[in-house]
Design a protein around this motif. Structure first.
Motif, short mmCIF file in Angstrom:
data_model
loop_
_atom_site.label_atom_id
_atom_site.label_comp_id
_atom_site.label_asym_id
_atom_site.label_seq_id
_atom_site.Cartn_x
_atom_site.Cartn_y
_atom_site.Cartn_z
N ILE A 43 0.80 -1.27 0.02
CA ILE A 43 0.00 -0.08 -0.07
C ILE A 43 0.92 1.33 0.04
O ILE A 43 2.12 1.12 0.30
N LEU A 44 0.38 2.41 -0.31
CA LEU A 44 0.99 3.63 -0.45
C LEU A 44 0.03 4.79 -0.15
O LEU A 44 -0.98 4.82 -0.42
N VAL A 45 0.47 5.41 0.85
CA VAL A 45 -0.14 6.59 1.48
C VAL A 45 0.49 7.80 0.84
O VAL A 45 1.61 8.14 1.55
N GLU A 46 -0.06 8.51 0.02
CA GLU A 46 0.67 9.71 -0.54
C GLU A 46 -0.22 10.64 -0.97
O GLU A 46 -1.39 10.30 -1.70
N ASP A 47 -0.14 11.90 -1.14
CA ASP A 47 -0.79 13.12 -1.65
C ASP A 47 -0.64 13.09 -3.27
O ASP A 47 0.38 14.09 -3.45
N MET A 48 -1.01 12.25 -4.13
CA MET A 48 -0.60 12.30 -5.51
C MET A 48 -1.07 13.45 -6.29
O MET A 48 -0.61 13.98 -7.23
N ASP A 49 -2.21 13.89 -5.84
CA ASP A 49 -3.16 15.06 -6.56
C ASP A 49 -2.60 16.47 -6.06
O ASP A 49 -2.95 17.35 -6.69
N GLY A 50 -1.85 16.50 -5.06
CA GLY A 50 -1.46 17.83 -4.77
C GLY A 50 -2.41 18.59 -4.03
O GLY A 50 -2.23 19.94 -3.78
N ASP A 51 -3.43 18.23 -3.37
CA ASP A 51 -4.43 18.96 -2.73
C ASP A 51 -4.43 19.07 -1.38
O ASP A 51 -5.25 19.78 -0.52
N GLY A 52 -3.01 18.48 -0.98
CA GLY A 52 -2.89 18.72 0.41
C GLY A 52 -3.40 17.58 1.75
O GLY A 52 -2.99 17.75 2.72
N VAL A 53 -4.07 16.75 0.94
CA VAL A 53 -4.62 15.65 1.78
C VAL A 53 -4.30 14.42 1.06
O VAL A 53 -4.08 14.01 -0.12
N ASP A 54 -3.79 13.24 2.00
CA ASP A 54 -3.29 12.20 1.39
C ASP A 54 -4.14 11.09 1.03
O ASP A 54 -5.48 11.20 1.34
N GLU A 55 -3.91 10.35 -0.19
CA GLU A 55 -4.72 9.21 -0.52
C GLU A 55 -4.08 8.00 -0.16
O GLU A 55 -3.00 7.89 -0.23
N LEU A 56 -4.92 6.87 -0.21
CA LEU A 56 -4.44 5.45 0.03
C LEU A 56 -4.53 4.82 -1.47
O LEU A 56 -5.45 4.79 -1.84
N TYR A 57 -3.42 4.11 -1.80
CA TYR A 57 -3.33 3.26 -2.86
C TYR A 57 -3.03 1.94 -2.40
O TYR A 57 -2.12 1.77 -1.73
N VAL A 58 -3.81 0.86 -2.97
CA VAL A 58 -3.80 -0.47 -2.40
C VAL A 58 -3.51 -1.45 -3.74
O VAL A 58 -4.28 -1.44 -4.71
N SER A 59 -2.40 -2.17 -3.78
CA SER A 59 -2.25 -3.15 -4.67
C SER A 59 -2.74 -4.36 -4.42
O SER A 59 -1.97 -5.22 -3.35
N ILE A 60 -3.96 -4.87 -5.16
CA ILE A 60 -4.41 -5.91 -4.61
C ILE A 60 -3.85 -7.09 -5.54
O ILE A 60 -3.94 -7.10 -6.75
N GLU A 61 -3.79 -8.38 -4.98
CA GLU A 61 -3.21 -9.44 -5.73
C GLU A 61 -4.03 -10.66 -6.36
O GLU A 61 -5.16 -10.64 -5.85
N GLU A 62 -3.51 -11.08 -7.47
CA GLU A 62 -4.23 -12.08 -7.99
C GLU A 62 -5.55 -11.97 -8.51
O GLU A 62 -6.57 -12.48 -7.99
N PRO A 63 -5.67 -11.43 -9.81
CA PRO A 63 -4.73 -10.60 -10.52
C PRO A 63 -4.60 -9.18 -9.83
O PRO A 63 -5.26 -8.74 -8.82
N THR A 64 -3.61 -8.40 -10.42
CA THR A 64 -3.17 -7.38 -9.85
C THR A 64 -4.15 -6.11 -10.16
O THR A 64 -4.54 -5.81 -11.40
N GLU A 65 -4.79 -5.30 -9.31
CA GLU A 65 -5.45 -4.20 -9.18
C GLU A 65 -4.93 -3.16 -8.42
O GLU A 65 -4.66 -3.44 -7.41
N ILE A 66 -4.81 -1.92 -8.78
CA ILE A 66 -4.30 -0.88 -7.99
C ILE A 66 -5.69 -0.01 -7.72
O ILE A 66 -6.03 0.56 -8.82
N ARG A 67 -5.87 0.27 -6.56
CA ARG A 67 -7.21 1.08 -6.48
C ARG A 67 -6.83 2.27 -5.40
O ARG A 67 -5.83 2.12 -4.70
N ARG A 68 -7.44 3.19 -5.44
CA ARG A 68 -7.53 4.35 -4.62
C ARG A 68 -8.36 4.77 -3.79
O ARG A 68 -9.68 4.52 -3.94
N TYR A 69 -8.53 5.01 -2.73
CA TYR A 69 -9.06 5.23 -1.60
C TYR A 69 -8.89 6.65 -0.80
O TYR A 69 -7.99 7.01 -0.45
N LEU A 70 -10.05 7.20 -0.74
CA LEU A 70 -9.84 8.73 -0.03
C LEU A 70 -10.62 8.53 1.41
O LEU A 70 -11.22 7.51 1.72
#
Length: 442
Positions: free
Chosen positions: A278-305
């Motif tokens: 997982i990664l918690v990072e402010d990718m969109d630059g709005d000053g608030v972090d988002e959560l990125y989850v790499s889900i296995e088998e098969p791989t999906e990457i999802r974003r959670y606010l």
């Protein structure tokens, strides 16, 4: 070797039926009639780099025995940390070995409240959290036998969790689901508070961030059922803990001083699937972090606010891969906006570029299909100080530590370290470190 974005290998092997890539039978011609093979496009040259850099890299790994004939025996050896730095115009390496454990799952720079900087290592079997400084014996901050099949310090992140200006360490472990806080004290010691525990549970990943924008850091972790290698379901989730000010809690008939922590609260319910990254990072630059989850088998990457339904999550991308165990964020082109790199098990390296707005789709670009590994440890960081992040990747498939640089004409790739015997090590993490704090003589 140098690569250019979008470069593809087409018709890389002959087949017995002589069917061409287009599916039609190849026309038989004499050598004189065959067209001349096209020369491959010239790959971009790597930009010049200083003879000496102030920062180097650390690779945390499992090392395996090698026979006199050079065959990998897969017999675990003492935990090893390989440090790579550019000195005198060359990439050089040094090693640190810990006979108390057989794996370093992570190594990272750590600075105590007193201003002492060194390397924090997370060992496995035996589980040990140690602090290493040049010229000194390592300090064991926490060690414990958790009582299950494995005892491993699996991941950690550092943050000022109580707003006191201290460097608290949030730690994930195997295989009894222990999540703990290791906090520095005024006298130089460290206190340990186990904030969660669940039998037969693997916690692979810890992240720290502020997703609700209230100024208080939260801890995110990835508990799951024990690892499955037979394709059966491995249920898992992402949970949140919220530390508040330190205080006292009633335990039995007495009180105990320590951190007050809310949680765990499930923020991503993955059902019969799980996440080891997982990664918690402010990718969109709005000053608030988002959560990125790499889900296995098969791989999906999802974003959670903050407030996203745990059963939901916005799909960022899918990868044609079983595993994607590293997500790293950085600015590869110097435009002030973050990109995400996903390192797949077999599909290679992928650059994920967010759209202009949160609801826009992301662009997915292949960086290198000839890179891979079970962990495929990666990090974006600016070692050369030019204002753009380079990508450093441990390709266990090739036994190499590689450096990728984005240029105006494409991506350059160079090997900066190579294992003597391919397959004799499994790299779990790659992190930058100032050369002055590397805990061995250079």
């Amino acid at each position: 070797m140098l690569l250019k974005v979008g470069q593809l290998l087409v018709c890389g092997a002959l087949v017995s039926s002589l069917v061409a890539c287009g599916g039609e039978e190849e026309k038989k011609t004499s050598p004189a009639e065959k067209p001349a093979a096209e020369e491959p496009a010239a790959a971009p040259a790597a930009p010049p780099i200083a003879d000496d850099l102030d920062h180097g890299l650390m690779m945390s790994l499992s090392a395996f025995a090698v026979s006199p004939e050079g065959k990998v025996l897969y017999e675990p050896q003492p935990a090893k940390l390989i440090m790579v730095a550019r000195r005198g115009g060359q990439w050089e390496s040094r090693e640190l070995v810990d006979p108390d454990s057989n794996v370093f799952h992570k190594a990272m720079l750590y600075t105590t409240p007193a201003g002492q900087s060194g390397v924090l290592t997370l060992g496995g079997t035996a589980a040990a959290l140690k602090f290493w400084q040049k010229g000194a014996e390592p300090q064991t901050l926490w060690t414990k036998d958790f009582g299950g099949k494995f005892s491993r310090m699996r991941d950690a992140e550092v943050g000022d969790l109580f707003g006191e200006g201290s460097a608290d360490i949030a730690v994930a472990t195997h295989d009894q689901g222990v999540v703990a806080l290791v906090s520095p004290q005024a006298d130089g010691s460290f206190s340990v508070t186990e904030i969660d525990q669940k039998p037969n549970t693997f916690v692979h990943e810890i992240e720290i961030g502020d997703m609700d924008g209230d100024g208080t850091l939260e801890i995110y972790a990835t508990p799951s059922a024990p690892n499955k290698m037979d394709g059966k379901p491995q249920p898992g989730s992402v949970v949140r803990y919220v530390p508040s000010q330190k205080g006292t809690e009633t335990v039995g008939e007495g009180t105990v001083e320590g951190p007050v922590v809310e949680g765990p609260v499930v923020v991503a319910d993955l059902g019969d699937r799980h996440a080891k990254e997982i990664l918690v990072e402010d990718m969109d630059g709005d000053g608030v972090d988002e959560l990125y989850v790499s889900i296995e088998e098969p791989t999906e990457i999802r974003r959670y606010l903050s407030g996203t339904d745990p059963a939901g999550g916005t799909l960022v991308t899918k990868l044609d891969d079983k595993l994607t165990r590293f997500l790293t964020a950085g600015d590869v082109d110097g435009d002030g906006k973050l990109e995400l790199v996903a390192a797949g098990y077999k599909s290679g390296l992928w650059l994920l570029t967010p759209g202009a707005n949160q609801e826009d789709s992301w662009q997915k670009t292949s960086i290198d299909t000839e890179s891979g590994g079970f962990e495929h440890a990666s990090v974006l960081t600016d070692l050369d100080g030019d204002g753009k992040d380079e990508l450093y990747v441990a390709s266990d498939t090739h036994g190499e530590l590689r450096r990728y640089i984005w240029t105006d004409s494409g991506i350059s790739r160079e090997v900066i370290y190579k294992h003597e015997v391919r397959g004799s090590a499994l790299v779990w993490n790659v992190m930058p470190i100032p050369v002055e704090h590397i805990p061995v003589e250079w």
